[in-house]
Write an enzyme that holds these catalytic residues in place. Sequence first.
Site, PDB file in Angstrom:
ATOM      1  N   LYS A  53      60.549  28.950  35.798  1.00  0.00           N
ATOM      2  CA  LYS A  53      61.629  28.851  36.799  1.00  0.00           C
ATOM      3  C   LYS A  53      62.749  27.950  36.303  1.00  0.00           C
ATOM      4  O   LYS A  53      63.913  28.156  36.635  1.00  0.00           O
ATOM      5  CB  LYS A  53      61.085  28.359  38.147  1.00  0.00           C
ATOM      6  N   ALA A 115      34.022  20.703  31.172  1.00  0.00           N
ATOM      7  CA  ALA A 115      32.848  20.593  32.049  1.00  0.00           C
ATOM      8  C   ALA A 115      31.961  21.823  31.967  1.00  0.00           C
ATOM      9  O   ALA A 115      32.444  22.945  31.777  1.00  0.00           O
ATOM     10  CB  ALA A 115      33.307  20.415  33.487  1.00  0.00           C
ATOM     11  N   HIS A 445      76.117  30.038  60.392  1.00  0.00           N
ATOM     12  CA  HIS A 445      77.074  30.903  59.697  1.00  0.00           C
ATOM     13  C   HIS A 445      77.944  30.046  58.790  1.00  0.00           C
ATOM     14  O   HIS A 445      78.403  28.997  59.214  1.00  0.00           O
ATOM     15  CB  HIS A 445      77.928  31.631  60.727  1.00  0.00           C
TER      16      HIS A 445
HETATM   17  P1  NAD Z   1      50.815  41.885  36.183  1.00  0.00           P
HETATM   18  O1  NAD Z   1      49.501  42.402  36.575  1.00  0.00           O
HETATM   19  O2  NAD Z   1      51.800  41.465  37.234  1.00  0.00           O
HETATM   20  O3  NAD Z   1      51.576  42.962  35.278  1.00  0.00           O
HETATM   21  C1  NAD Z   1      51.042  43.497  34.117  1.00  0.00           C
HETATM   22  C2  NAD Z   1      51.754  44.811  33.837  1.00  0.00           C
HETATM   23  O4  NAD Z   1      51.362  45.256  32.545  1.00  0.00           O
HETATM   24  C3  NAD Z   1      51.373  45.916  34.815  1.00  0.00           C
HETATM   25  O5  NAD Z   1      52.534  46.494  35.333  1.00  0.00           O
HETATM   26  C4  NAD Z   1      50.577  46.913  33.954  1.00  0.00           C
HETATM   27  O6  NAD Z   1      50.756  48.241  34.344  1.00  0.00           O
HETATM   28  C5  NAD Z   1      51.167  46.669  32.587  1.00  0.00           C
HETATM   29  N1  NAD Z   1      50.279  46.995  31.463  1.00  0.00           N
HETATM   30  C6  NAD Z   1      48.952  46.733  31.345  1.00  0.00           C
HETATM   31  N2  NAD Z   1      48.501  47.145  30.132  1.00  0.00           N
HETATM   32  C7  NAD Z   1      49.576  47.662  29.473  1.00  0.00           C
HETATM   33  C8  NAD Z   1      49.798  48.210  28.172  1.00  0.00           C
HETATM   34  N3  NAD Z   1      48.804  48.294  27.272  1.00  0.00           N
HETATM   35  N4  NAD Z   1      51.041  48.648  27.841  1.00  0.00           N
HETATM   36  C9  NAD Z   1      52.064  48.541  28.732  1.00  0.00           C
HETATM   37  N5  NAD Z   1      51.926  48.033  29.960  1.00  0.00           N
HETATM   38  C10 NAD Z   1      50.704  47.580  30.321  1.00  0.00           C
HETATM   39  O7  NAD Z   1      50.521  40.689  35.162  1.00  0.00           O
HETATM   40  P2  NAD Z   1      51.475  39.616  34.534  1.00  0.00           P
HETATM   41  O8  NAD Z   1      52.913  40.016  34.674  1.00  0.00           O
HETATM   42  O9  NAD Z   1      50.916  39.377  33.170  1.00  0.00           O
HETATM   43  O10 NAD Z   1      51.211  38.359  35.451  1.00  0.00           O
HETATM   44  C11 NAD Z   1      49.896  37.791  35.545  1.00  0.00           C
HETATM   45  C12 NAD Z   1      49.681  37.133  36.870  1.00  0.00           C
HETATM   46  O11 NAD Z   1      50.499  35.979  36.995  1.00  0.00           O
HETATM   47  C13 NAD Z   1      50.002  38.055  38.009  1.00  0.00           C
HETATM   48  O12 NAD Z   1      48.919  38.105  38.896  1.00  0.00           O
HETATM   49  C14 NAD Z   1      51.176  37.433  38.674  1.00  0.00           C
HETATM   50  O13 NAD Z   1      51.145  37.561  40.085  1.00  0.00           O
HETATM   51  C15 NAD Z   1      51.119  35.973  38.247  1.00  0.00           C
HETATM   52  N6  NAD Z   1      52.483  35.479  38.131  1.00  0.00           N
HETATM   53  C16 NAD Z   1      53.188  35.244  39.255  1.00  0.00           C
HETATM   54  C17 NAD Z   1      54.486  34.843  39.186  1.00  0.00           C
HETATM   55  C18 NAD Z   1      55.271  34.585  40.433  1.00  0.00           C
HETATM   56  O14 NAD Z   1      54.678  34.411  41.474  1.00  0.00           O
HETATM   57  N7  NAD Z   1      56.586  34.586  40.395  1.00  0.00           N
HETATM   58  C19 NAD Z   1      55.128  34.724  37.954  1.00  0.00           C
HETATM   59  C20 NAD Z   1      54.386  34.995  36.830  1.00  0.00           C
HETATM   60  C21 NAD Z   1      53.071  35.389  36.931  1.00  0.00           C
END
Ligand code: NAD
Length: 466
Positions: A53, A115, A445
């Site tokens: 962020k 741990a 507003h």
């Molecule tokens: P994600 O599950 O959000 O997305 C992974 C994506 O990779 C999916 O769309 C999937 O279809 C794609 N994918 C999987 N295998 C693939 C391949 N071989 N080739 C191409 N595409 C493929 O996972 P992420 O983006 O790695 O994030 C991990 C976790 O971290 C998530 O649960 C997310 O909610 C969390 N996170 C949250 C925030 C936030 O709240 N703003 C920010 C970053 C991460």
Amino acid sequence: MAANDIYDLIVIGAGPGGSAAAIKAASAGLRTLIIEKDAIGGTCLNRGCIPTKALLHASCLYRQAAAGSSIGVNCTPEIDESVLASYRDKTVSSLVEGLKTSLKASGAEVVIGKASIVSTEDLIRVSIETSDGIMECQAKDLILATGSETVIPDIPGIDLDVVTDSDRLLKADRLPSSLVIIGGGVIGTEFASFFTDLGRKVTVIEGLPRMLSGFDKEISRNAQMILKKRGADIHTGSRVTSISEGEDGSAVVAYESDGKTATVTAEAVMIAVGRRAVTDVAESIGIKVTDGRIDTEGLGRTSVEHIYAIGDITAGPQLAHKASAEGENAVMSILDDNSIIWPDLIPACVYTSPEIACVGMTESEAEAAGIDVVSVRALTSANAKSVITGEERGFVKLVADRTERKLVGAQLMCANATDMIGELTLAISQGITTIEDCASVMRAHPTYEECVGEAFRLLEKKLDES
Ligand code: NAD
């Protein structure tokens, strides 16, 4: 801490979930020990949400400065990567120090070490491998908060030096000038937003038909469209077949799309295909795990008595605020106190610009749940604050139950969406607020929030007409 000390509670893992649990428990008078093998603050603070962020804040400023001439603010922004890295690191360290202070003030004891659970008979015995040697201690209750790690897909060339993940990229002193991102989920989308805002070349290769596939269709379509408009190349429904290193040291990524093969070259490749729950401590003592996540019932209770699991290692979205809420709720369960954080309504946010924020059900989820759905969409194009700040066209979408006249979901894609989602979460959470109540609140507003008021008024009108 002395050898074989007995605690009321031991927490393994000091990410947002474990830390929140330890602070809550120690503040309530439980003798609490929290053990962390790496850095206090876990993924979110050290190599996840917070540094991401910070970078997104910088890239958004950069894009706005570059567009400043349209409102008479002429400048040519430049990125100083070493200052950017030090701003990112200072942001992280200031929040880590704040968390350490909160842990200390609560009375929780902190140990850095790895741990493992030795036995669960009578009391729970834990062994800790520290830099000073092995220590053992015991507790009546234990909370597992061991988090998650990057999934490494099985692709030829994935071990090459040109391949990185968000953890490593968020520690780097220098950013690549061009990047291929494998996976267009939340991490992939936020990094694509960061790099395109800085004017760097980004290619996203996503396996499914759309990016942000867990989100409302209109949101993922718009997010994709805005990224493309800002210069990203996006290939959905595509599969990376191999990664190799070109003669100049660049990464060459081969992929299949629509039955055709193609290659794209970039300075680096980032993997963002999901995160795997770290369940080894739980599995070593036979705690039940299904599909890679620890089975829990009630407020985090696992299949072994007195052991709780919270955060990324349990079912549901892997989000810091979910982990913190689960951590506090597990402590309330130990204390036999009912004043818990509502666990079933988890807001989800993506920090792109415009921001994305969702809570509750989408229209199709509500329909699938058998709800008589009514939905509206208020556009931000006539919202005064959005016009003043020149925001991208965005919207506030509300989903309601026609019979109950209550809100069941909200999807926002607009400036400040990640702050405004709180009002909508509150409206849904207790089930006591009607659409009329929400529509009748006065909003200042000019604010972005007026668009939420507009959406509620549209919803009230639609309900009255039906
Ligand atoms: P994600 O599950 O959000 O997305 C992974 C994506 O990779 C999916 O769309 C999937 O279809 C794609 N994918 C999987 N295998 C693939 C391949 N071989 N080739 C191409 N595409 C493929 O996972 P992420 O983006 O790695 O994030 C991990 C976790 O971290 C998530 O649960 C997310 O909610 C969390 N996170 C949250 C925030 C936030 O709240 N703003 C920010 C970053 C991460």
